[in-house]
Design a protein around this motif. Sequence first.
Motif, PDB file in Angstrom:
ATOM      1  N   SER A   1       3.423   4.179 -13.396  1.00 25.23           N
ATOM      2  CA  SER A   1       4.484   3.025 -12.712  1.00 25.23           C
ATOM      3  C   SER A   1       5.000   2.230 -12.102  1.00 25.23           C
ATOM      4  O   SER A   1       6.696   1.802 -12.390  1.00 25.23           O
ATOM      5  N   LYS A   2       4.472   0.833 -13.038  1.00 31.08           N
ATOM      6  CA  LYS A   2       4.220   0.097 -13.283  1.00 31.08           C
ATOM      7  C   LYS A   2       5.488  -0.369 -14.507  1.00 31.08           C
ATOM      8  O   LYS A   2       6.248  -1.184 -14.932  1.00 31.08           O
ATOM      9  N   LEU A   3       5.087   1.010 -14.859  1.00 26.96           N
ATOM     10  CA  LEU A   3       5.967   0.395 -16.672  1.00 26.96           C
ATOM     11  C   LEU A   3       7.198   0.602 -16.475  1.00 26.96           C
ATOM     12  O   LEU A   3       8.442   0.716 -17.685  1.00 26.96           O
ATOM     13  N   GLN A   4       8.001   1.593 -15.190  1.00 30.92           N
ATOM     14  CA  GLN A   4       9.144   2.326 -15.002  1.00 30.92           C
ATOM     15  C   GLN A   4      10.387   1.236 -14.324  1.00 30.92           C
ATOM     16  O   GLN A   4       9.835  -0.107 -12.904  1.00 30.92           O
ATOM     17  N   THR A   5      11.021   0.637 -14.969  1.00 29.64           N
ATOM     18  CA  THR A   5      12.178   0.137 -13.643  1.00 29.64           C
ATOM     19  C   THR A   5      13.131   0.964 -13.247  1.00 29.64           C
ATOM     20  O   THR A   5      14.235   0.809 -12.742  1.00 29.64           O
ATOM     21  N   THR A   6      11.853   1.263 -11.892  1.00 34.90           N
ATOM     22  CA  THR A   6      12.523   1.948 -10.999  1.00 34.90           C
ATOM     23  C   THR A   6      11.860   0.679  -9.402  1.00 34.90           C
ATOM     24  O   THR A   6      10.511   0.436  -9.765  1.00 34.90           O
ATOM     25  N   TYR A   7      12.561   1.017  -8.775  1.00 28.16           N
ATOM     26  CA  TYR A   7      12.383   0.515  -7.255  1.00 28.16           C
ATOM     27  C   TYR A   7      12.774   1.479  -6.431  1.00 28.16           C
ATOM     28  O   TYR A   7      13.252   1.931  -5.358  1.00 28.16           O
ATOM     29  N   PRO A   8      11.122   1.375  -5.595  1.00 24.20           N
ATOM     30  CA  PRO A   8      10.938   2.485  -4.366  1.00 24.20           C
ATOM     31  C   PRO A   8      11.688   2.039  -3.303  1.00 24.20           C
ATOM     32  O   PRO A   8      12.031   2.749  -2.457  1.00 24.20           O
ATOM     33  N   THR A   9      11.648   0.536  -2.538  1.00 28.98           N
ATOM     34  CA  THR A   9      12.161   0.357  -1.400  1.00 28.98           C
ATOM     35  C   THR A   9      14.065  -0.171  -2.231  1.00 28.98           C
ATOM     36  O   THR A   9      13.969  -1.133  -3.300  1.00 28.98           O
ATOM     37  N   VAL A  10      14.937  -0.401  -0.949  1.00 30.38           N
ATOM     38  CA  VAL A  10      16.152  -1.562  -0.988  1.00 30.38           C
ATOM     39  C   VAL A  10      15.075  -2.497  -1.009  1.00 30.38           C
ATOM     40  O   VAL A  10      15.765  -3.173  -1.530  1.00 30.38           O
TER      41      VAL A  10
ATOM     42  N   ILE B   1       0.988  -1.270  -0.517  1.00 23.54           N
ATOM     43  CA  ILE B   1      -0.215  -0.112   0.308  1.00 23.54           C
ATOM     44  C   ILE B   1       1.145   1.254  -0.045  1.00 23.54           C
ATOM     45  O   ILE B   1       1.178   2.199  -0.694  1.00 23.54           O
ATOM     46  N   ARG B   2       1.854   1.223   0.306  1.00 22.39           N
ATOM     47  CA  ARG B   2       2.740   2.452   0.660  1.00 22.39           C
ATOM     48  C   ARG B   2       3.635   2.702  -0.557  1.00 22.39           C
ATOM     49  O   ARG B   2       3.576   3.740  -0.803  1.00 22.39           O
ATOM     50  N   VAL B   3       4.232   1.577  -1.073  1.00 26.14           N
ATOM     51  CA  VAL B   3       4.569   1.316  -2.647  1.00 26.14           C
ATOM     52  C   VAL B   3       4.231   2.039  -3.308  1.00 26.14           C
ATOM     53  O   VAL B   3       3.572   2.854  -4.295  1.00 26.14           O
ATOM     54  N   ALA B   4       2.245   1.802  -3.266  1.00 26.92           N
ATOM     55  CA  ALA B   4       0.932   2.670  -4.556  1.00 26.92           C
ATOM     56  C   ALA B   4       1.115   3.439  -4.127  1.00 26.92           C
ATOM     57  O   ALA B   4       1.178   4.809  -5.383  1.00 26.92           O
ATOM     58  N   LEU B   5       1.337   4.216  -2.825  1.00 30.47           N
ATOM     59  CA  LEU B   5       0.642   5.411  -2.278  1.00 30.47           C
ATOM     60  C   LEU B   5       1.800   6.380  -3.191  1.00 30.47           C
ATOM     61  O   LEU B   5       1.925   7.413  -3.861  1.00 30.47           O
ATOM     62  N   HIS B   6       3.243   5.979  -2.652  1.00 36.04           N
ATOM     63  CA  HIS B   6       4.693   6.989  -3.616  1.00 36.04           C
ATOM     64  C   HIS B   6       4.526   6.756  -4.832  1.00 36.04           C
ATOM     65  O   HIS B   6       4.200   8.075  -5.227  1.00 36.04           O
ATOM     66  N   ALA B   7       3.681   5.869  -5.443  1.00 31.81           N
ATOM     67  CA  ALA B   7       4.230   5.288  -6.817  1.00 31.81           C
ATOM     68  C   ALA B   7       3.111   6.432  -7.264  1.00 31.81           C
ATOM     69  O   ALA B   7       3.319   7.179  -8.392  1.00 31.81           O
ATOM     70  N   VAL B   8       1.646   6.735  -6.673  1.00 30.53           N
ATOM     71  CA  VAL B   8       0.668   8.206  -7.134  1.00 30.53           C
ATOM     72  C   VAL B   8       1.448   8.999  -6.956  1.00 30.53           C
ATOM     73  O   VAL B   8       1.104   9.683  -7.715  1.00 30.53           O
ATOM     74  N   TRP B   9       1.429   9.298  -6.024  1.00 30.73           N
ATOM     75  CA  TRP B   9       2.122  10.598  -5.162  1.00 30.73           C
ATOM     76  C   TRP B   9       3.132  10.954  -6.666  1.00 30.73           C
ATOM     77  O   TRP B   9       2.915  12.293  -6.676  1.00 30.73           O
ATOM     78  N   ARG B  10       3.944  10.451  -6.399  1.00 34.43           N
ATOM     79  CA  ARG B  10       4.593  10.380  -7.774  1.00 34.43           C
ATOM     80  C   ARG B  10       4.165  11.112  -8.881  1.00 34.43           C
ATOM     81  O   ARG B  10       4.951  12.412  -9.659  1.00 34.43           O
ATOM     82  N   ARG B  11       3.424  10.571  -9.449  1.00 40.13           N
ATOM     83  CA  ARG B  11       2.624  10.969 -10.975  1.00 40.13           C
ATOM     84  C   ARG B  11       1.954  11.664 -10.169  1.00 40.13           C
ATOM     85  O   ARG B  11       0.221  11.636 -11.399  1.00 40.13           O
ATOM     86  N   ARG B  12       1.689  12.393  -9.191  1.00 42.39           N
ATOM     87  CA  ARG B  12       0.347  13.309  -8.893  1.00 42.39           C
ATOM     88  C   ARG B  12      -0.671  14.268 -10.019  1.00 42.39           C
ATOM     89  O   ARG B  12      -1.066  14.284  -9.971  1.00 42.39           O
ATOM     90  N   TRP B  13       0.146  14.750 -10.827  1.00 41.37           N
ATOM     91  CA  TRP B  13      -0.150  15.984 -11.740  1.00 41.37           C
ATOM     92  C   TRP B  13      -0.887  15.066 -12.744  1.00 41.37           C
ATOM     93  O   TRP B  13      -1.886  15.127 -13.456  1.00 41.37           O
ATOM     94  N   LEU B  14      -0.020  13.890 -13.132  1.00 44.31           N
ATOM     95  CA  LEU B  14      -0.379  12.971 -14.366  1.00 44.31           C
ATOM     96  C   LEU B  14      -2.390  12.552 -13.808  1.00 44.31           C
ATOM     97  O   LEU B  14      -3.323  12.302 -14.209  1.00 44.31           O
ATOM     98  N   ALA B  15      -2.232  11.665 -12.804  1.00 45.45           N
ATOM     99  CA  ALA B  15      -3.811  11.292 -12.028  1.00 45.45           C
ATOM    100  C   ALA B  15      -4.281  12.600 -11.913  1.00 45.45           C
ATOM    101  O   ALA B  15      -5.579  12.261 -11.786  1.00 45.45           O
ATOM    102  N   LEU B  16      -3.929  13.881 -11.547  1.00 45.46           N
ATOM    103  CA  LEU B  16      -5.132  14.896 -11.184  1.00 45.46           C
ATOM    104  C   LEU B  16      -5.529  15.169 -13.150  1.00 45.46           C
ATOM    105  O   LEU B  16      -6.613  15.844 -12.645  1.00 45.46           O
TER     106      LEU B  16
END
Length: 513
Positions: free
Chosen positions: A444-453, A8-23
Amino acid sequence: MDAIYDEIRVALHAVWRRRWLALAIAWAICLAGWLVVSQIPNQYLSSARVSVQLRNVLPGQDNLMSQADQQRDIDRVRQTLLSAVNLEKVVRGTSLANTVATDRDVADRVAMLQKAIKITAQADANIFELSATIAGGGASDAANARLAREVVQKLIDIFVEANLADTRDENSQSLRFLDEQIAARQRQLQEAEAKKAEFQTRYMGSLPGTGSIEDRAGAARAQLAQVNSDLAAAQSGLAAVNGQMAGTQPSLPGTAGAAMGPARARLATIQGQLAEARGRGWTDSHPDVIALKNQLQIAQAAARGEPMAGGDGGTPNPLYLSLRSMQADRAAQVAALTQRKAQLEADLARLGDTMGAQPGVAAELASIDRDYLVLKDQYDKLLASREQVSIRAQANNQTDAVKITVIDPPTSPRTPAAPNRPLLLFGVLIAGLGGGAAGAWGLSKLQTTYPTVQRLEKASGMPVLGGVGEVVADATHIARRRQLKLFAGGAGALMGAFVLLMGIEFLQRGLVA
């Protein structure tokens, strides 16, 4: 549980990082959805309930049949109420008449009303619910609400008029039909009577009796049998009187030249009355015979003490005189019965000769009589039916055989029956927010980044020694704070647009009310 929390934290972080797209996605979905919702016309529903009661105006079984006919007429009117003719009356009698200019416009309005009007029977078969749903049409919501009520009220008026008018029209048509049939049967009956009279004048005028030849012959045979019986009884009575006269002296023995005194005359009279009573067949126990015997004893005692007076002739026997009177009566009766028997035998001979000479006459007469009786029976039945219809028509004209009561008058809609626009607006808002969040998370699922260690360690399969936090400069803080304010403004504007639309919706409802 920790894994779910991390997801849940990861999903919220991903949405927040792309909040302008979501808006942006939320704005796009909400604008499109709200536009669609605004194009849906409001539907205003007006309904009423009508009760139909059948009154027992005429008692008896005929009334039960009439009541069944009335119930069938009500069902028929209910089924035909939505016919094109009745709906055209609705169009002409409501404000829809202001929107039509040609017959094509009227046909379009009739087609619209056929879909908008519903008539349903409730649990009680005598209660009907009429409803009309009006939407769009280029008119305002207030006009549509008024139109819905006008349509239902006009339907009730047509329902009442149709029941009363159809009942009277049907009675009038029935009376006209019966009058025509009665007139036709009356002409046929007159022709049959004329034919029967002409036939009887030609063939039956000289024959005795009435009716057909068989009926006349049967009546003559029955009369002949009765005459034979009466003649035999009269002949037997005459023979009995003749036998009594043979054994009775014409004069009573006594002194020659003696005359009869009052006592002896009285005795002779009583003896004659007693002989006449026995000649009639009275027994000694008959009250009159007993009285005559008592008088006879008194007269005999008086006659024995009476002296004989002198005279020129013998004394006539009163019994003999009485028997001679009875003989003449019996002889006249036998002669009359004999003459009647001869007449009946002659009538039977004439009827037999007629039937033998013209065998087709009897069959023709039977056919004429049969046709006459059939026409007479039909004529009588038609007269009885016309009388029943006439009474029923008078009852319907002078009383309300069908009572129609408006239980619930047509309602004046204050809010749209459909659609539920506030709920739809809120649903579009939820769909927009959900769509924006889903779009940001999907990107966020299409990009190869890792939000956590842990994600990096799991994806690489190698141990991760540690992570380096982001160092943000003051200028970056200021820029991010400005972006956050802009984002909050965009989100607030979205919520403000939702509140504005809700306010407009309730304002429109208030104007309709």
